[in-house]
Scaffold this motif. Structure first.
Motif, short mmCIF file in Angstrom:
data_model
loop_
_atom_site.label_atom_id
_atom_site.label_comp_id
_atom_site.label_asym_id
_atom_site.label_seq_id
_atom_site.Cartn_x
_atom_site.Cartn_y
_atom_site.Cartn_z
N ILE A 37 19.35 -11.55 -3.83
CA ILE A 37 18.22 -11.08 -4.63
C ILE A 37 17.04 -10.73 -3.72
CG2 ILE A 37 16.45 -11.79 -6.31
CD1 ILE A 37 18.73 -13.36 -7.75
N VAL A 38 16.77 -11.56 -2.73
CA VAL A 38 15.69 -11.28 -1.78
C VAL A 38 15.98 -9.98 -1.03
CG1 VAL A 38 14.59 -12.08 0.36
CG2 VAL A 38 14.94 -13.67 -1.53
N ALA A 39 17.21 -9.82 -0.58
CA ALA A 39 17.59 -8.60 0.14
C ALA A 39 17.46 -7.38 -0.77
CB ALA A 39 19.02 -8.72 0.67
N ASN A 40 17.88 -7.50 -2.02
CA ASN A 40 17.77 -6.39 -2.96
C ASN A 40 16.31 -6.02 -3.20
OD1 ASN A 40 19.20 -4.56 -4.79
ND2 ASN A 40 18.07 -5.66 -6.38
N GLU A 44 14.60 -2.41 -2.46
CA GLU A 44 13.89 -1.68 -3.50
C GLU A 44 12.48 -1.33 -3.05
OE1 GLU A 44 14.13 -3.98 -7.09
OE2 GLU A 44 16.14 -3.26 -7.55
N SER A 45 11.84 -2.25 -2.36
CA SER A 45 10.50 -2.00 -1.82
C SER A 45 10.54 -0.88 -0.78
CB SER A 45 9.95 -3.28 -1.20
OG SER A 45 8.74 -3.02 -0.55
N GLU A 46 11.55 -0.91 0.08
CA GLU A 46 11.70 0.14 1.10
C GLU A 46 11.92 1.50 0.45
OE1 GLU A 46 11.79 -0.01 4.75
OE2 GLU A 46 10.57 -1.71 4.11
N ILE A 47 12.74 1.54 -0.58
CA ILE A 47 13.00 2.80 -1.29
C ILE A 47 11.71 3.34 -1.89
CG2 ILE A 47 14.10 3.80 -3.34
CD1 ILE A 47 16.53 2.03 -2.70
N SER A 48 10.93 2.46 -2.48
CA SER A 48 9.66 2.87 -3.09
C SER A 48 8.73 3.47 -2.04
CB SER A 48 9.00 1.67 -3.76
OG SER A 48 7.75 2.02 -4.28
#
Length: 68
Positions: A37-40, A44-48
């Motif tokens: 979950i932390v990795a996901n 997601e933050s990187e994609i944003s």
């Protein structure tokens, strides 16, 4: 036709990844889920951030859209 299907290559790879994630967390499944979950969330933050950067670059005219 048999109701039992052979696992495909993706299923085998996914099962191996699951086993690896659990093994990295010393067999603690809750810790493995927490780590995933932390990795996901990080991804997601990187994609944003990448979406913002690309959008900004297009508005500044750095990239041209492909018109085919």
């Amino acid at each position: 036709m048999s109701s039992v299907s052979k696992p495909n290559e993706q299923d085998v790879e996914l099962d191996a990844a699951v086993e690896q994630a659990i093994a990295v967390c010393d067999g603690d499944m809750r810790a493995a889920i927490r780590a995933l979950i932390v990795a996901n969330n990080f991804l997601e933050s990187e994609i944003s951030e990448l979406k913002k950067a690309v959008s900004h670059a297009y508005t500044r005219g750095r990239f041209r859209t492909y018109t085919g």
